[in-house]
Design a protein around this motif. Structure first.
Motif, mmCIF file in Angstrom:
data_model
loop_
_atom_site.group_PDB
_atom_site.id
_atom_site.type_symbol
_atom_site.label_atom_id
_atom_site.label_comp_id
_atom_site.label_asym_id
_atom_site.label_seq_id
_atom_site.Cartn_x
_atom_site.Cartn_y
_atom_site.Cartn_z
ATOM 1 N N SER A 180 35.316 38.463 51.786
ATOM 2 C CA SER A 180 35.952 39.731 51.416
ATOM 3 C C SER A 180 35.954 40.693 52.600
ATOM 4 N N GLY A 181 36.654 40.327 53.656
ATOM 5 C CA GLY A 181 36.743 41.174 54.829
ATOM 6 C C GLY A 181 35.637 40.899 55.833
ATOM 7 N N GLY A 182 35.797 41.494 57.008
ATOM 8 C CA GLY A 182 34.864 41.240 58.096
ATOM 9 C C GLY A 182 33.474 41.791 57.849
ATOM 10 N N GLN A 183 33.368 42.969 57.245
ATOM 11 C CA GLN A 183 32.056 43.570 57.008
ATOM 12 C C GLN A 183 31.211 42.703 56.095
ATOM 13 N N SER A 184 31.816 42.191 55.045
ATOM 14 C CA SER A 184 31.103 41.301 54.130
ATOM 15 C C SER A 184 30.684 40.013 54.832
ATOM 16 N N ALA A 185 31.570 39.480 55.678
ATOM 17 C CA ALA A 185 31.242 38.246 56.403
ATOM 18 C C ALA A 185 30.088 38.463 57.368
ATOM 19 N N LEU A 186 30.081 39.597 58.072
ATOM 20 C CA LEU A 186 28.979 39.895 58.992
ATOM 21 C C LEU A 186 27.662 40.031 58.235
ATOM 22 N N ALA A 187 27.708 40.695 57.080
ATOM 23 C CA ALA A 187 26.490 40.857 56.290
ATOM 24 C C ALA A 187 25.939 39.505 55.848
ATOM 25 N N VAL A 351 36.060 35.258 46.360
ATOM 26 C CA VAL A 351 37.043 36.301 46.626
ATOM 27 C C VAL A 351 38.145 36.191 45.578
ATOM 28 N N PRO A 352 38.580 37.304 44.969
ATOM 29 C CA PRO A 352 39.606 37.220 43.916
ATOM 30 C C PRO A 352 40.818 36.397 44.344
ATOM 31 N N ARG A 353 41.195 35.466 43.481
ATOM 32 C CA ARG A 353 42.283 34.549 43.828
ATOM 33 C C ARG A 353 43.618 35.255 44.075
ATOM 34 N N PRO A 354 44.007 36.272 43.282
ATOM 35 C CA PRO A 354 45.293 36.917 43.574
ATOM 36 C C PRO A 354 45.376 37.470 44.995
ATOM 37 N N LEU A 355 44.262 37.995 45.520
ATOM 38 C CA LEU A 355 44.272 38.526 46.875
ATOM 39 C C LEU A 355 44.387 37.397 47.899
ATOM 40 N N GLN A 356 43.708 36.271 47.640
ATOM 41 C CA GLN A 356 43.848 35.119 48.533
ATOM 42 C C GLN A 356 45.285 34.589 48.529
ATOM 43 N N GLU A 357 45.866 34.484 47.339
ATOM 44 C CA GLU A 357 47.247 33.994 47.235
ATOM 45 C C GLU A 357 48.204 34.960 47.930
ATOM 46 N N ALA A 358 47.949 36.264 47.798
ATOM 47 C CA ALA A 358 48.793 37.246 48.471
ATOM 48 C C ALA A 358 48.673 37.124 49.983
ATOM 49 N N ALA A 359 47.461 36.879 50.481
ATOM 50 C CA ALA A 359 47.282 36.691 51.922
ATOM 51 C C ALA A 359 48.078 35.488 52.412
ATOM 52 N N LEU A 360 48.038 34.418 51.643
ATOM 53 C CA LEU A 360 48.783 33.219 52.024
ATOM 54 C C LEU A 360 50.280 33.476 52.013
ATOM 55 N N GLU A 361 50.749 34.207 51.014
ATOM 56 C CA GLU A 361 52.168 34.573 50.959
ATOM 57 C C GLU A 361 52.552 35.446 52.158
ATOM 58 N N LEU A 362 51.707 36.388 52.502
ATOM 59 C CA LEU A 362 52.018 37.308 53.595
ATOM 60 C C LEU A 362 52.109 36.582 54.924
#
Length: 478
Positions: A180-187, A351-362
């Motif tokens: 869920s973004g870079g900050q979460s990944a770093l944590a 990570v919420p699937r709609p946001l992942q699917e939207a990233a893939l679409e984008l």
């Protein structure tokens, strides 16, 4: 006027007029509000939604908006003084207190007052964000079969594959976790790699959000100086020897706040030093997609030169899109990947699937490369405008390095400058800047400010912001 400020102003006006209506009384129609206040239907809808969220109005589809019934009187506040003892009771036994100072992060997350030039922002101005492309991607994603179902805990395979290709080298989709973004990944990375009380080596100066993550996890940040070629290998080796640290966090490309790029000569040295220390490198590749038009070929991620699982790679789409488009990745090899996965699952499930699917679409749409080219061109113009304005209007501020990527300049202030006084004076003059002190985990060698050229409306606003900063400097500098 920007949509965000219009919504707030309309909500404030409607809030002040609510006393004209009895409880349950109907407010004017949306069309009437559009005509009266000369705003868009979207602004009216959002303003009414804001008042509904505050419990002041009730909206009924097809009927309109109505003044809500009065709320019951609020209960008197209780006595929370007991919390001071509860929150500090264990501090005596903690090797590193985990109380977090988030002020350095909040400076870049909080919107300044209306009319203030935002040189302290950490994200693209709305005019640079791919709002239409993101909206279209989200709409298409919502219609995908299974888009609202439970995703794989590691992330949807196609998005993991896309991130793996972007990193390059021998990295595969099986070695990528969606975050869920870079900050979460770093944590997640710091929690996976170091126990509470352990030292963690950090670049100096460095991103305050990373220092906050480390301290929240009970880690002890140890600074390693950087110059225009990135971290200094001889000091990195000495820091590993002196502390016994097993983690080094770095931004090899367009480092925040200096803009430094780790040189080709130092890259293998840094990897060798970490490997010999039996340590991990957390590579925060946060602005690779914000390269400037004149940058030339970029060095590959440090992870592509790593064959022994030394590098844990972090990257994100957020900086190149929108602060709310929080999609990133972790990439790692070896047993550490399982530990990273476990922490991700415990903290977020997925990570919420709609946001992942939207990233893939984008990223799969023709709009994506067009957006990156547009941002690349605009950032170069903004960078050049700010650098030129500083040279001509504020020559006493020293900009040692002008990067070809990212969104920052890091001016050094004259010795003895009171950073806090300058930041406060700048705000009074109508420009928000970030103080340099939060970027250092120990005593800073000199006073600085950090200036962002991405969060403003354009070159004209940059020029005006530097003019206002001149006013503040005249007040504060002797």
């Amino acid at each position: 006027m920007h949509e965000r400020s219009s919504v707030g102003e309309l909500a404030e006006q409607l809030r002040g007029e609510l006393d004209r209506y009895s409880p349950g009384g109907k407010l004017p129609s949306s069309r009437a509000l559009v005509e009266r206040f000369r705003v868009s239907p979207v602004t009216v809808s959002r303003a009414l939604a804001q008042l509904a969220a505050e419990g002041l109005v009730v909206t009924r589809p097809g009927a309109g908006a109505f003044r809500a019934e009065p709320r019951a009187a609020a209960q008197p506040a209780g006595d929370t003084s007991w919390q001071a003892l509860a929150l500090s009771a264990d501090s005596a036994t903690e090797l590193v207190p985990r109380a977090v100072d988030a002020s350095g992060v909040l400076v870049t997350l909080s919107a300044p007052p209306p009319g203030v030039v935002e040189f302290n922002g950490g994200y693209l101005h709305p005019s640079l964000q791919p709002e239409r492309a993101m909206a279209a991607a989200l709409a298409r994603a919502g219609r995908r079969p299974g888009a609202w179902g439970r995703p794989p805990v590691d992330g949807i395979p196609e998005l993991r594959e896309w991130f793996a290709r972007g990193i390059g080298g021998a990295i595969t989709a099986a070695e990528v976790l969606i975050a869920s973004g870079g900050q979460s990944a770093l944590a997640a990375a710091l929690r996976a790699l170091a126990p509470p009380g352990a030292p963690v080596l950090v670049e100096s100066p460095t991103y305050p959000g990373m220092l906050a993550i480390a301290r929240a996890a009970g880690l002890r940040p140890v600074p390693v100086p950087v110059d225009t070629d990135g971290v200094r290998p001889e000091l990195l080796a000495e820091a590993f020897r002196a502390t016994g640290a097993r983690v080094f966090v770095c931004q090899p490309l367009f480092q925040n706040p200096t803009g430094a790029v780790l040189s080709a000569q130092r890259r293998p040295e840094v990897l060798r030093i970490a490997r010999e220390a039996g340590a991990f490198i957390v590579e925060d590749d946060f602005v690779r997609r914000l390269v400037h038009e004149d940058a030339g070929p970029l060095p590959r991620p440090l992870a592509t030169d790593d064959h022994d699982g030394v590098v844990v790679h972090v990257s994100s789409l957020t900086k190149a899109t929108s602060p709310s488009f929080r999609i990133g990745c972790l990439a790692a090899r070896g047993p550490v990947l399982e530990r990273l996965r476990a922490i991700q699952v415990v903290d977020h499930f997925f990570v919420p699937r709609p946001l992942q699917e939207a990233a893939l679409e984008l990223v799969g749409s023709p709009a994506w490369p067009r957006h990156l080219r547009t941002v690349s061109a605009h950032l170069k113009v903004r960078r050049d405008t700010m650098a030129a304005a500083l040279r001509t209007t504020l020559p006493e501020l020293t900009v040692g390095h002008v990067p070809t990527g990212g969104y920052l300049l890091w001016p050094r202030l004259p010795d003895g400058t009171d950073e806090a006084a300058l930041v406060a004076g700048a705000l009074r003059a109508g420009v928000a800047v970030a103080p340099g002190r939060p970027y250092f985990s120990a005593e800073p060698p000199a006073p600085h400010i950090r200036l962002s050229f991405a969060a403003v409306a354009g070159p004209a606003e940059i020029t005006e912001g530097i003019r206002r900063l001149r006013t503040a400097c005249d007040e504060v500098l002797e």
